[in-house]
Design a protein around this motif. Structure first.
Motif, short mmCIF file in Angstrom:
data_model
loop_
_atom_site.label_atom_id
_atom_site.label_comp_id
_atom_site.label_asym_id
_atom_site.label_seq_id
_atom_site.Cartn_x
_atom_site.Cartn_y
_atom_site.Cartn_z
N ILE A 80 -51.14 52.20 53.21
CA ILE A 80 -50.24 50.68 53.77
C ILE A 80 -50.72 50.84 54.87
CG2 ILE A 80 -48.22 52.48 54.17
CD1 ILE A 80 -47.60 49.53 52.08
N ARG A 81 -51.16 52.07 55.31
CA ARG A 81 -51.10 51.48 56.87
C ARG A 81 -52.89 52.23 57.40
NH1 ARG A 81 -46.19 51.07 56.96
NH2 ARG A 81 -45.97 53.42 56.19
N PHE A 193 -48.65 41.04 54.56
CA PHE A 193 -49.39 42.23 55.48
C PHE A 193 -49.87 43.52 54.38
CE2 PHE A 193 -45.18 42.39 55.30
CZ PHE A 193 -43.95 43.28 54.82
N GLN A 231 -41.38 48.83 43.49
CA GLN A 231 -41.79 48.38 45.00
C GLN A 231 -40.59 47.09 44.93
OE1 GLN A 231 -43.24 49.43 46.49
NE2 GLN A 231 -44.97 50.88 46.22
N PRO A 308 -35.46 46.32 53.03
CA PRO A 308 -36.42 45.55 54.15
C PRO A 308 -36.11 44.36 54.66
CG PRO A 308 -37.50 46.88 52.63
CD PRO A 308 -35.95 46.83 51.49
N GLN A 310 -38.08 43.57 57.13
CA GLN A 310 -39.27 43.62 58.29
C GLN A 310 -39.66 42.19 59.43
OE1 GLN A 310 -41.17 45.29 56.59
NE2 GLN A 310 -40.75 44.64 53.72
N ARG A 322 -42.83 36.39 52.93
CA ARG A 322 -41.97 37.18 52.32
C ARG A 322 -40.43 35.87 51.45
NH1 ARG A 322 -41.44 42.64 51.81
NH2 ARG A 322 -39.13 42.29 52.05
N ASP A 349 -36.68 47.95 56.20
CA ASP A 349 -38.25 48.57 56.87
C ASP A 349 -38.85 47.32 57.87
OD1 ASP A 349 -38.59 50.03 55.25
OD2 ASP A 349 -39.74 49.38 53.99
N ILE A 351 -41.74 45.70 60.67
CA ILE A 351 -42.64 45.83 61.16
C ILE A 351 -42.63 44.58 62.48
CG2 ILE A 351 -45.13 44.49 60.75
CD1 ILE A 351 -44.57 45.18 57.42
N PHE A 381 -45.74 49.47 63.33
CA PHE A 381 -46.11 48.74 64.07
C PHE A 381 -47.02 47.62 62.89
CE2 PHE A 381 -48.35 53.02 65.84
CZ PHE A 381 -49.59 52.76 65.34
N SER A 383 -50.24 47.15 61.07
CA SER A 383 -51.58 47.63 60.53
C SER A 383 -52.88 46.44 60.38
CB SER A 383 -51.34 48.85 60.07
OG SER A 383 -52.27 49.22 59.88
N1 SAM Z 1 -42.16 47.12 48.31
C1 SAM Z 1 -40.93 47.05 48.98
C2 SAM Z 1 -41.05 46.26 49.92
O1 SAM Z 1 -41.82 45.36 49.99
O2 SAM Z 1 -39.98 45.93 51.15
C3 SAM Z 1 -42.01 48.75 50.74
C4 SAM Z 1 -43.17 49.40 50.00
S1 SAM Z 1 -44.18 49.35 51.34
C5 SAM Z 1 -44.75 50.78 50.21
C6 SAM Z 1 -43.47 50.59 51.96
C7 SAM Z 1 -43.77 49.73 53.28
O3 SAM Z 1 -44.51 49.70 54.67
C8 SAM Z 1 -42.78 47.90 53.60
O4 SAM Z 1 -41.95 47.34 53.67
C9 SAM Z 1 -43.20 47.06 55.43
O5 SAM Z 1 -42.64 48.02 56.23
C10 SAM Z 1 -44.95 48.21 55.28
N2 SAM Z 1 -46.32 48.46 55.70
C11 SAM Z 1 -46.46 47.58 54.74
N3 SAM Z 1 -47.45 47.04 54.80
C12 SAM Z 1 -47.53 46.95 55.62
C13 SAM Z 1 -48.45 46.60 56.90
N4 SAM Z 1 -49.49 46.57 56.54
N5 SAM Z 1 -48.76 47.78 58.57
C14 SAM Z 1 -47.57 47.92 58.93
N6 SAM Z 1 -46.16 48.15 58.16
C15 SAM Z 1 -46.42 47.87 56.92
#
Ligand code: SAM
Ligand code: SF4
Length: 491
Positions: A80-81, A193, A231, A308, A310, A322, A349, A351, A381, A383
């Motif tokens: 994810i990051r 993202f 998810q 979340p 974001q 989104r 969540d 970002i 932050f 990524s």
């Molecule tokens: N499916 C969930 C949703 O839509 O909220 C979240 C899935 S993801 C595994 C968990 C969190 O990681 C996301 O909600 C987002 O805040 C964060 N995330 C995902 N991609 C990211 C990135 N490229 N950089 C930073 N945070 C990221």
């Protein structure tokens, strides 16, 4: 969905990397070989490791918590990051000595990083023998036998149907009280993202009857709480045709939807009034009033929603793809408050420093946090991830120090909201489910209230799995403290 893993409630991306992996417990059912498995990232991955352990058990492996005893070491990874991938690469170097001591040892990289990098991972990490994507776990015994013959093996095929519905997971690291149930796989959203749609494939829902059967089985074994995982749980949709849509080549309108997420929640809630139900993650664009009314109808569906946001700025949300804006998000929160009341826990969540985010737009995130008063949040932050829409379309132009400064402001804001929200609980009586001894002191037990907040109580004549009515007497931003009023109240 990291929220389900960590004990601490306020967590930044940096910290998350340090604490979000779990290793296997020892299981000895007389199998001749041993598997050591570590899981990184979201709750989905932890649930997947339990499916992997089950498939491996069939293949003759018990689990071990000591990798020097293992015949196979698996890392179930997260992409994810960038930091998540670096952590795994660093961890792999720790297995060099074990491999030297036992050359027959098979080292496997599973999950999202395997799916993202495929054969490239074998070139880059010489220690790795097998690379297995999230939909290919049934192939593990076959891949292991290829590796045993001294060859490298890769299976990163992404399926449109695989849900592992028939596999009974081996519970790893279980407290025997709370368990995850995976209700769907993949994701059809294309948040710009996010790497998940590329690493976990298309969204598919699992047969609800197998979900209810798993919940019943857990309850019969003494579990008191299940968390339904996906998810985007609100887009859960199952019908006999839906499940086989790809194979049957049917169009959307030809498929009769039988079970949506609200229906599924109700089916699981009816397993037993003393089995608590949680779920994660909810998507602001999809969460329906029907889901909220179903939560209200059943006391055993916990009043907690991970929703979340974001970002709090509509332009940034649009760039993130989104598909909702600030107003839509705030309307959903108002609806939650209207139907489920102030007590319902809401987490997010966030970002910081997404491509082109201005200082004013960052302030919008802080102001959204001020309005909603999240109980807790996972904060990161931005990524950049190769292959994502954002990586292709936008420039990752916010300097790291700005991303980090904005993140620290968001964390500070969350900390004060968490404290404010927790203070509202002072003096209230709440029911908690005891999960075990507190990590800090043997004289204390740890439980959770319906809103998913950790509550610490003095040890007494009760044990894990008991419900307690407690009066909240004190709090920090991360924890509530209480005194016990009643053991196993009528639910
Ligand atoms: N499916 C969930 C949703 O839509 O909220 C979240 C899935 S993801 C595994 C968990 C969190 O990681 C996301 O909600 C987002 O805040 C964060 N995330 C995902 N991609 C990211 C990135 N490229 N950089 C930073 N945070 C990221
Ligand atoms: Fe990623 Fe968006 Fe799917 Fe969540 S909903 S997994 S953030 S693409």
């Amino acid at each position: 969905m990291n929220n389900l893993i960590a004990d601490i409630d306020i967590i930044s991306g940096e910290e998350a990397q340090a604490c979000d992996f779990k290793t296997t417990v020892d299981e000895n059912t007389g199998k001749t070989r041993k598997l050591y498995i570590e899981s990184y990232g979201c709750a989905m991955n932890f649930a997947d490791s339990e499916v992997v352990a089950s498939i491996m058990k069939e293949g003759g492996y018990d689990t071990t918590s000591d990798f020097y005893q293992a015949d196979a070491i698996f890392l179930n990874t997260c992409s994810i990051r960038e930091k998540a991938e670096q952590t795994v690469r660093k961890r792999l170097t720790d297995f060099q000595r074990a491999k030297r001591a036992k050359p027959s040892l098979t080292i496997g990289v599973l999950g999202c990083m395997a799916e993202r990098l495929k054969e490239k991972l074998l070139e880059e990490e010489k220690l790795v023998d097998i690379v297995v994507g999230p939909d290919a776990y049934r192939d593990l015994p076959n891949l292991l036998s290829v590796a045993e013959e001294g060859q490298k093996a890769v299976n990163t095929f992404l399926s449109r149907e695989e849900t592992y519905a028939d596999i009974s997971p081996v519970r790893l690291n279980s407290n025997g009280i709370t368990a995850f149930i995976s209700i769907m796989r993949g994701c059809d959203n294309m948040c710009s993202f996010c790497v998940v749609p590329f690493t976990r494939g298309r969204e598919r829902s699992r047969d609800p009857h197998s979900i209810v059967a798993e919940a019943k089985d857990l309850f019969s074994k003494g579990y008191k709480e299940v968390t339904l995982l996906g998810q985007n749980v609100d887009s859960y949709k199952w019908s006999p045709e839906e499940n086989n849509k790809a194979r049957l080549n049917k169009k959307e309108e030809e498929v009769s939807t039988v079970v949506n997420f609200a229906n599924l929640l109700e089916m699981v809630a009816l397993v037993d009034p003393s089995l608590r139900i949680r779920f994660s993650t909810s998507h602001p664009k999809d969460i329906t009033d029907e889901v909220l009314y179903t939560m209200k109808k059943y006391d055993n569906i916990c009043k907690y929603i991970h929703l979340p946001a974001q970002s709090g700025n509509s332009r940034v949300l649009e760039l993130m793809n989104r598909t909702y804006d600030r107003e839509w998000y705030l309307e959903r929160v108002s609806k939650i408050r209207e139907i489920l009341g102030e007590e319902c826990g809401i987490s997010s969540d966030m970002i910081t420093g997404f491509c082109s985010e201005t200082e004013e737009e960052h302030q919008d995130t802080l102001s959204l946090m001020d309005i909603v008063k999240f109980d807790f949040s996972y904060m990161f932050f931005y990524s950049e991830r190769p292959g994502t829409l954002a990586a292709k379309k936008y420039v990752d132009d916010i300097p790291m120090e700005v991303k980090k400064r904005r993140l620290s402001e968001v964390i500070k804001k969350q900390s004060s909201s968490s404290l404010e929200r927790n203070r509202l609980d002072l003096g209230k009586e709440q029911v908690i489910l005891v999960e075990g001894a507190s990590k800090k002191s043997a004289d204390e037990f740890k439980g959770r209230n319906s809103a998913n907040k950790v509550v610490i109580v003095p040890a007494g004549n009760y044990s894990k799995g008991d419900y307690l009515t407690v009066k909240i007497t004190d709090c920090t931003p991360a924890t509530l403290f209480g005194e016990v009023i009643e053991i196993n109240p009528q639910l």
